[in-house]
Design a protein around this motif. Structure first.
Motif, mmCIF file in Angstrom:
data_model
loop_
_atom_site.group_PDB
_atom_site.id
_atom_site.type_symbol
_atom_site.label_atom_id
_atom_site.label_comp_id
_atom_site.label_asym_id
_atom_site.label_seq_id
_atom_site.Cartn_x
_atom_site.Cartn_y
_atom_site.Cartn_z
ATOM 1 N N LEU A 284 11.789 11.899 -5.645
ATOM 2 C CA LEU A 284 10.357 11.803 -5.390
ATOM 3 C C LEU A 284 10.018 10.337 -5.159
ATOM 4 O O LEU A 284 10.420 9.486 -5.946
ATOM 5 N N GLU A 285 9.285 10.055 -4.120
ATOM 6 C CA GLU A 285 8.865 8.669 -3.905
ATOM 7 C C GLU A 285 7.462 8.470 -4.463
ATOM 8 O O GLU A 285 6.586 9.313 -4.253
ATOM 9 N N ASN A 286 7.267 7.379 -5.187
ATOM 10 C CA ASN A 286 5.911 7.085 -5.662
ATOM 11 C C ASN A 286 5.043 6.655 -4.485
ATOM 12 O O ASN A 286 5.539 6.055 -3.535
ATOM 13 N N LEU A 318 11.625 4.387 -6.156
ATOM 14 C CA LEU A 318 10.453 3.558 -6.430
ATOM 15 C C LEU A 318 10.204 2.599 -5.260
ATOM 16 O O LEU A 318 11.042 1.760 -4.944
ATOM 17 N N ASP A 319 9.056 2.765 -4.625
ATOM 18 C CA ASP A 319 8.670 1.878 -3.527
ATOM 19 C C ASP A 319 7.801 0.762 -4.110
ATOM 20 O O ASP A 319 6.749 1.032 -4.690
ATOM 21 N N THR A 320 8.249 -0.477 -3.954
ATOM 22 C CA THR A 320 7.532 -1.604 -4.573
ATOM 23 C C THR A 320 6.135 -1.787 -3.992
ATOM 24 O O THR A 320 5.189 -2.093 -4.718
ATOM 25 N N CYS A 321 6.002 -1.579 -2.679
ATOM 26 C CA CYS A 321 4.682 -1.719 -2.046
ATOM 27 C C CYS A 321 3.745 -0.628 -2.549
ATOM 28 O O CYS A 321 2.600 -0.901 -2.923
ATOM 29 N N HIS A 322 4.231 0.602 -2.583
ATOM 30 C CA HIS A 322 3.402 1.723 -3.039
ATOM 31 C C HIS A 322 2.977 1.534 -4.495
ATOM 32 O O HIS A 322 1.834 1.796 -4.848
ATOM 33 N N ALA A 323 3.929 1.088 -5.322
ATOM 34 C CA ALA A 323 3.615 0.892 -6.738
ATOM 35 C C ALA A 323 2.514 -0.157 -6.882
ATOM 36 O O ALA A 323 1.510 0.059 -7.565
ATOM 37 N N LEU A 355 15.433 2.320 -4.698
ATOM 38 C CA LEU A 355 14.211 1.544 -4.501
ATOM 39 C C LEU A 355 13.944 1.336 -3.010
ATOM 40 O O LEU A 355 14.888 1.245 -2.218
ATOM 41 N N HIS A 356 12.670 1.278 -2.679
ATOM 42 C CA HIS A 356 12.266 0.794 -1.362
ATOM 43 C C HIS A 356 11.667 -0.585 -1.583
ATOM 44 O O HIS A 356 10.713 -0.729 -2.357
ATOM 45 N N LEU A 357 12.248 -1.577 -0.941
ATOM 46 C CA LEU A 357 11.784 -2.951 -1.138
ATOM 47 C C LEU A 357 10.830 -3.355 -0.022
ATOM 48 O O LEU A 357 11.254 -3.598 1.115
ATOM 49 N N ASN A 358 9.553 -3.384 -0.336
ATOM 50 C CA ASN A 358 8.546 -3.794 0.640
ATOM 51 C C ASN A 358 7.507 -4.638 -0.060
ATOM 52 O O ASN A 358 7.103 -4.318 -1.174
ATOM 53 N N ASP A 359 7.066 -5.697 0.615
ATOM 54 C CA ASP A 359 5.906 -6.427 0.125
ATOM 55 C C ASP A 359 4.677 -5.671 0.623
ATOM 56 O O ASP A 359 4.809 -4.682 1.357
ATOM 57 N N LEU A 370 0.569 -0.393 3.286
ATOM 58 C CA LEU A 370 0.863 -1.286 4.415
ATOM 59 C C LEU A 370 1.991 -2.238 4.032
ATOM 60 O O LEU A 370 1.795 -3.180 3.279
ATOM 61 N N HIS A 371 3.145 -1.958 4.576
ATOM 62 C CA HIS A 371 4.316 -2.749 4.208
ATOM 63 C C HIS A 371 4.292 -4.131 4.859
ATOM 64 O O HIS A 371 3.985 -4.257 6.035
ATOM 65 N N ALA A 372 4.647 -5.120 4.067
ATOM 66 C CA ALA A 372 4.757 -6.487 4.586
ATOM 67 C C ALA A 372 6.176 -6.982 4.391
ATOM 68 O O ALA A 372 6.925 -6.436 3.575
ATOM 69 N N LEU A 400 15.017 -1.769 2.550
ATOM 70 C CA LEU A 400 13.851 -2.408 3.165
ATOM 71 C C LEU A 400 13.200 -1.455 4.153
ATOM 72 O O LEU A 400 13.900 -0.769 4.918
ATOM 73 N N GLU A 401 11.876 -1.415 4.121
ATOM 74 C CA GLU A 401 11.123 -0.685 5.139
ATOM 75 C C GLU A 401 10.059 -1.637 5.702
ATOM 76 O O GLU A 401 8.898 -1.304 5.806
ATOM 77 N N THR A 402 10.503 -2.829 5.962
ATOM 78 C CA THR A 402 9.590 -3.891 6.370
ATOM 79 C C THR A 402 9.473 -3.969 7.890
ATOM 80 O O THR A 402 10.370 -3.537 8.600
ATOM 81 N N GLU A 527 8.384 3.693 8.438
ATOM 82 C CA GLU A 527 7.306 3.683 7.473
ATOM 83 C C GLU A 527 7.768 4.205 6.131
ATOM 84 O O GLU A 527 8.694 4.982 6.032
ATOM 85 N N SER A 528 7.048 3.787 5.136
ATOM 86 C CA SER A 528 7.122 4.343 3.786
ATOM 87 C C SER A 528 8.508 4.617 3.287
ATOM 88 O O SER A 528 8.797 5.616 2.718
#
Ligand code: ZN
Length: 528
Positions: A284-286, A318-323, A355-359, A370-372, A400-402, A527-528
């Motif tokens: 499950l993705e947050n 765990l997506d860092t941007c979403h969290a 993990l998904h690493l996105n700013d 909105l991923h950075a 990364l999904e940047t 995305e995401s």
């Protein structure tokens, strides 16, 4: 998605090259990695690979062995020179390209066989054969990569991952915006296994496909359920054919219905899917959005997992941007600790599998997805430093999904000659090296501060733009809420009828409920 012009240039270069050189140079670099635990196997693979390549359909000619050896040694030497800092990585890429050019011109042995023209290579095949933008780091305790294109089939995703120096990757197993479930090509399956094996990607650990954006397993409508479930199950079966053990998806949306019922429905679908497959773990993705979107809180994730019968088949990505956008701070070592212990207490650390690493281009707790690029957003480099140095992420696939749009140092988008946004997969290559390099780096060092400042400056344009949008929307929502309140009070003075939703309000609500990723400014397949 349009190919980045740099990559295109590189692949054109490589296709020109391939008329002279028979083996794919990228594999030579990746597989002659000098040190590390995976080194021995790689060396062994070189032999096997050279053999296979000489038999492969892209093989055009036979050439004297000594020339090949020289080239491989050269390539290995170049790899040693690859440095982790973004600036240096760029420089190394240039070195690689130059070496490649030099080799092309020095190979003067005439072909021993007449040139055979084979079928035209696809864009992806050409790109995959290009020299990698960065060499893969061997023996690192972190497995960092990106969501790469699988255009032309999953085997190409492996090549695309190598191209950016990734040690983990995500991919779509079929078109993520269509409902069609075409059968998985047998040769794709065989080649995927072969490519992973050849390049030391552990499909059980470091490959995490991303589910379709269309699938909403929480929607209780029977027809919608069937469509979503069929697509989901089809993806899980693909995973099993491809030897992939982890599969990440968005939990879905209650579409305004009862939340508990939606969560139960989702868990029911997972239970069914687990029974119809044998081992793939569904992650499950947050989410960032809040509202009807399920998974924006750790409590949601907990509630779903609680209803899953086979706990070994469920986990969290765990997506860092979403969290961060969802209200879980990750900007400092302290907040990272707090968010991680929140997760541990609510969900349980054993469920953290990827993990998904996105700013984030959007501010903290803004509920915008909105991923950075790493270090350019509101989350910032310090947060990523804390995450990369957290023992709990060791060994997990981190993807990364940047965005890969090219920006100048002030953050302005760069256009090509045709006026299109320029793209560069080298951005991922550099982000991977940057993140790997954060391990053990001193945040008080000049080096760290220089990178931090540079990236924040680069992201300022986008941060300001989105912050303004968020503020406007917040004001608008407040105004609407007040209006509705006033109307309601007025109505209550007359007849006691509940306010009916106008067409416009209903439409807006539906738009808000739709996949939050539609708000994203990311390229369509990233995305995401
Ligand atoms: Zn994500």
């Amino acid at each position: 998605m349009a190919r980045p012009s740099k990559a295109r240039a590189a692949s054109e270069e490589s296709s020109a090259l391939s008329s002279v050189v028979s083996d794919a140079p990228e594999t030579a670099v990746a597989d002659t990695a000098p040190k590390g635990t995976r080194g021995t196997k790689r060396k062994r693979n070189v032999k096997q690979q050279v053999k296979e390549e000489s038999e492969g359909e892209n093989d055009i000619e036979e050439r004297p062995a000594p020339v090949k050896k020289t080239r491989q040694r050269k390539a290995a030497k170049v790899e040693e020179e690859v440095e982790p800092s973004p600036k240096k990585a760029r420089k190394s890429k240039k070195v690689i390209e130059e070496t490649q050019e030099a080799e092309t011109t020095t190979v003067d042995a005439p072909p021993t066989k007449a040139k055979v023209v084979r079928k035209r290579k696809t864009k992806e095949e050409k790109e995959a054969e290009a020299m990698p933008l960065a060499a893969r780091t061997v023996g690192h305790k972190l497995f960092i990569g990106a969501h790469v294109s699988a255009a032309g089939g999953p085997p190409n995703a492996v090549q695309n991952a190598i191209h950016i120096g990734a040690n983990a990757f995500a991919l779509f197993l079929k078109s993520q915006r269509k409902w069609a479930n075409p059968p998985l090509d047998e040769t794709h399956s065989i080649n995927f296994h072969e490519n992973c094996n050849k390049h030391d990607f552990d499909q059980n650990k470091h490959v995490v496909p991303h589910g379709s954006y269309l699938v909403n397993l929480a929607h209780t409508d029977p027809e919608r359920t069937k469509q979503a479930y069929d697509s989901f199950l089809d993806d899980l079966k693909r995973c099993e054919k491809l030897g992939i053990a982890l599969y990440n998806f968005h939990p879905g949306n209650s579409v305004g219905g009862d939340r508990a019922a939606a969560i139960a429905h989702l868990a029911g679908n997972l239970n069914r899917a687990h029974k119809e497959t044998s081992k793939v773990v569904t992650l499950l993705e947050n989410m960032a959005a809040g509202g009807n979107v399920i998974g924006s809180t750790f409590e949601d994730l907990r509630d779903v997992i609680e209803l899953v019968e086979d706990k070994s088949r469920v986990g969290v990505c765990l997506d860092t941007c979403h969290a961060f956008a969802g209200g879980y701070d990750l900007r400092t070592p302290e907040t990272v600790q707090k968010t991680m212990s929140d997760f541990n207490e609510t969900v349980g650390m054993k469920y953290l599998r990827a993990l998904h690493l996105n700013d984030s281009k959007a501010p903290f707790s803004s509920h915008r997805d909105l991923h950075a690029n790493i270090g350019t957003g509101f989350l910032g480099l310090r947060g990523f430093h804390a995450i990369m140095n957290d023992e709990r992420v060791i060994g997990l696939p981190m993807v990364l999904e940047t965005p890969i749009e090219v920006r100048d140092e002030d953050g302005n988008l760069q256009k090509d000659a045709k006026g299109k946004d320029m793209e560069d997969k080298g951005i991922w290559a550099r982000e991977i090296k940057l993140l790997e390099n954060l391990v053990g780096m001193d945040v008080e060092s000049e080096e760290f501060k220089e990178i931090e400042d540079r990236l924040q400056k680069m992201g300022a344009v986008e941060r300001n733009r989105i912050a303004e949008q968020v503020e406007k929307k917040t004001t608008k929502v407040k105004e609407m809420e007040e209006k509705t309140k006033a109307k309601q009070t007025k109505l209550n003075f007359g007849k006691a009828v509940p306010a009916k939703k106008g067409k416009k309000a209903k439409k807006e609500e539906e738009a808000d409920q739709s996949d939050a990723s539609s708000l994203s400014a990311l390229p369509s397949d990233n995305e995401s």
